[in-house]
Scaffold this active site. Structure first.
Site, short mmCIF file in Angstrom:
data_model
loop_
_atom_site.label_atom_id
_atom_site.label_comp_id
_atom_site.label_asym_id
_atom_site.label_seq_id
_atom_site.Cartn_x
_atom_site.Cartn_y
_atom_site.Cartn_z
N HIS A 18 0.97 -1.16 -0.10
CA HIS A 18 0.04 0.10 -0.14
C HIS A 18 0.90 1.15 0.07
O HIS A 18 0.52 2.14 -0.70
CB HIS A 18 -0.85 -0.12 1.29
N HIS A 24 -10.28 1.21 -0.67
CA HIS A 24 -10.32 0.64 1.04
C HIS A 24 -11.16 -0.65 0.60
O HIS A 24 -12.33 -0.82 1.15
CB HIS A 24 -11.06 1.76 1.39
#
EC number: 6.3.5.3
Length: 758
Positions: A57, A108
């Site tokens: 990420h 997300h």
């Protein structure tokens, strides 16, 4: 993730101490590399920070090598209007007259599967703070959602929470939701996608960047207190695929407070206006560890951080927990000493907690952190921020050729019923059941949103200058041909912006793929990146930034490769924007199809509706034809309505254009394609249906001819309220009923009688 506090001195004394690096999603070789970088074993705090910053990420360790292609291909002319680009919190584009627009889309996904409401809500909150960190006021949000089959039990668990989370957070912030997309497919059953986009505006001179500069400048943490929520969000949830029971990983999901964020927005804007901020960074994925180390790595000095000054909402938090916490609604600013008091005053005015947690030092690149008066981190910020770069093996899978062989596609035996089934299918049915949960018109500057081709916003209330934004993706197309699938997503988002009359100026992306450790997945990823980058060059507009989300799979089953593409366009006067509803101007309107229709059904909605396996090649797009459409639509006052053609083809587009006005039309398909079936349902790219009045008819056809765009007159609107085809008549009321009933029937039944989305 439980760790004990540790110090640098203790790490030196206990070199052989076993550490839980695997629990933090670090590989053995990565752990050994950390020890080599430090010259010793890491402290618990250091191990946590490296695990966070070296996660997929934060570090893009598997994608960097391919993402460089964006920079290698972009021309100086393309980037001439980019004020902040790839690598910043969000892309910023100069749109003229001293105005700039910033936009970004981010994923997300895993948190939204684990805890749908908070996962989606904090996804919105995080992307909004990315926009705030550029010095901008957020003005709108959009969402791209992917779920399993619409009738699957887990979709009934996940979708209501996600929708409520997006609406609850965005509505509370007072931000209009101006569009998006919801797709259902078995490939997303165990791994839904929740991609959130935010748009913001600022003056060119107000641009802010994330860096720590100036020895002696103070590091200020402001916003909500730091707690135990979200720990492991990027290193654990974002760096592994899901197995059975993954929905129980609740501690790694953040908890959002939109009202705290609303206050934080206003506080930030006043801080910017007061000129008291040197550098700014939001706290999202990776928390304080990410914010402070990135600020230090991007600056011209080092940084000293004292965790004892961090406001906490939990007791006995370790240094590792404070650093890794992803508690929401927090920002980190660099402030000169003489402005600290003013900074505190503004924060106090907005009842925002502010704490001095560190300062910029003259020790270039050195990043030191103290807790309980002891040194817990002593490292080079650049080694934390850069992370490893992997040249993952990639290979075109053996099954790709077989997949691209088009399976026999049955023709409709009952065309009337097929068209009713088409509009009622989960792929094309009304999304009102979802979008009615969102406020589209708050702030008063939304020009187009509901059922629009693209969201259109006024950004200057005096000149009426505005922007159009669209996001698109097709995992089915991309599975068949990753390069072409990505180009098609780009083309559709670009076309959606174009048909409003806006000129596309920039691209953003959110690339959702399976495990990068699989060569076939990395091949898909590389092909998609090249498709977007090469497509951007062909269109002449830059990629301003993006996001990568890997490990989107359950066990060995990866999602469909889903490159979400956002396109931003500028329109000089939003009052001249082109709407998409035909038949409402009070006189008959001529419908004209622009573009060429071919027999292209690979990955189409009809292929899915007919029960055929996903197969064949997706539609082939020539982006030069998309550019022609921009020139045709920009400043064209002769058009009363326009609608792009994509999923569902011509019939779906005509139905969506007529449904709100209730007008009818008899379609002449002979000028579209020799086969009525192809004319109605093919998904060929670079096409749009336009409406114009009789007095502008010749002018419109000439303009199309001047731009080299094929144009076919397919009918004239009337007051029958029917779509008439050879041998088939379909009342709009019947189509509307089928189109609007699907999702309410599915989800109200799943949630219980008379239930609504919560």
């Amino acid at each position: 993730m439980t760790v004990t506090n540790d110090t640098v001195a203790h790490a030196l004394e206990t070199p052989e101490l076993e550490q839980p690096y695997e629990e933090l999603s670090l590989k053995k070789d990565e752990y050994e590399r950390i020890k080599e970088v430090l010259g010793r074993r890491p402290t618990d705090a250091e191990l946590t920070v490296y695990s966070v910053m070296w996660s997929e990420h934060c570090s893009y360790k598997s994608s960097k090598t391919h993402l460089r292609y964006f920079g290698e291909t972009a021309t100086e002319e393309m980037n001439s209007k980019i004020l902040a680009g790839i690598g910043e919190n969000a892309g910023v584009v100069d749109i003229g007259d001293g105005n700039a627009v910033t936009f970004r889309v981010e994923s997300h996904n895993h948190p939204s599967f684990v805890e749908p409401y908070q996962g989606a809500a904090t996804g919105v909150g995080g992307i909004v703070r990315d926009i705030m960190a550029m010095g901008a006021r957020p003005i709108a949000v959009m969402d791209q959602l992917r779920f399993g089959p619409a009738d699957a039990p887990d979709t009934a668990r996940v979708l209501p929470g996600v929708v409520h989370g997006i609406g609850g957070y965005g509505n509370s912030l007072g931000l209009p939701n101006i569009g998006g997309e919801t797709v259902f497919d078995p490939a997303y059953a165990g791994n839904p996608l929740v991609n959130a986009l935010c748009v913001g505006t600022l003056k060119v001179e107000d641009l802010k960047l994330a860096f720590a500069s100036g020895t002696g400048n103070k590091v200020m943490l402001f916003g909500s207190h730091t707690g135990l929520d979200g720990i492991g969000g990027v290193s654990v949830l974002g760096s592994e695929s899901f197995e059975e029971g993954a929905e129980r990983k609740l501690p790694a999901v953040q908890v959002g407070d939109p009202f705290a964020e609303k206050v934080l927005i206003e506080c930030c804007l006043e801080l910017y206006a007061a000129g008291v901020v040197v550098g700014i960074q939001d706290l999202g994925g990776g928390g304080l560890a990410c914010a402070t180390s990135e600020l230090a790595a991007a600056g011209d000095g080092g940084m000293r951080v004292n965790l004892d000054n961090v406001p906490l909402r939990a007791t006995d938090m370790t240094a590792a927990e404070i650093l890794a916490s992803e508690s929401q609604e927090r920002m980190c600013a660099v402030v000169t000493p003489e402005n600290v008091e003013k900074f505190r005053e503004i924060c106090a005015k907005w009842d925002v907690t502010a704490a001095e947690i560190g300062e910029v030092t003259d020790e270039k690149d050195r990043y030191v952190v103290y807790h309980n008066g002891e040194l817990v981190i002593d490292a080079l910020a650049s080694t934390i921020d850069e992370g490893p770069v992997y040249e993952r093996p990639y290979a075109r899978p053996d099954w790709q050729d077989e997949l691209q062989e088009m399976a026999e596609l049955p023709r409709p035996t009952d065309l009337r019923q097929t068209l009713l089934d088409l509009v009622a299918s989960p792929a094309l049915c009304s999304r009102d059941y979802i979008t009615e949960q969102y406020d589209r018109y708050v702030r008063g500057n939304t020009v187009q949103a509901r059922h629009a081709n693209a969201g259109v916003l006024r950004i200057d209330e005096h000149t009426h200058r505005g922007v159009a934004v669209s996001t698109d993706a097709s995992g089915r197309y991309t599975k068949l041909d990753p390069n072409m699938g990505a180009r098609l997503a780009l083309a559709e988002a670009y076309r959606n912006v174009a048909v409003t009359g806006a000129r596309p100026v920039a691209i953003t992306n959110c690339l959702n793929f399976g495990s990068p450790e699989e060569p076939a997945i990395m091949w898909q990823f590389r092909e998609a990146v090249h498709g977007i980058a090469d497509g951007a060059v062909e269109l002449g507009i830059p990629v301003s930034g993006g996001n990568v989300s890997f490990y989107n799979q359950t066990g060995e089953e990866a999602i469909l490769p889903t490159p979400v593409i956002g396109v931003l366009g500028v329109i000089d006067d939003v009052r001249d924007s082109i709407a998409n509803a035909a038949g409402a101007c009070g006189e008959p309107e001529v419908l004209i199809l622009l573009g060429e229709t071919k027999k292209e059904f690979g990955g189409s909605v009809y292929q899915e509706l007919a029960g055929a396996e996903l197969s064949g090649l997706p539609p082939q797009v020539d982006l030069a034809n998309e550019k022609k459409l921009v020139e045709f639509f920009a400043g064209n006052s002769a058009i009363t309505a326009a609608h792009d053609l994509s999923e569902g083809g011509l019939f779906q587009a005509v139905f969506e254009m007529l449904r709100s006005s209730g007008a009818g039309v008899e379609l002449d398909l002979s000028k579209v394609h020799e086969d009525d079936f192809v004319a109605l349902l093919s998904e060929s790219a670079s096409r749009a249906v336009i409406a114009t009045t009789a007095d502008h008819f010749d002018l419109v056809l000439k303009r199309a001819d001047d731009h080299g765009i094929p144009a076919a007159v397919i009918g004239t609107t009337d007051d029958t309220g029917e779509i008439r085809l050879p041998g088939v008549t379909l009342p709009l009321a019947e189509l509307e009923e089928a189109w609007s009933a699907t999702l309410p029937d599915l989800f109200n039944r799943a949630l219980g009688a008379n239930s609504v989305v919560e």
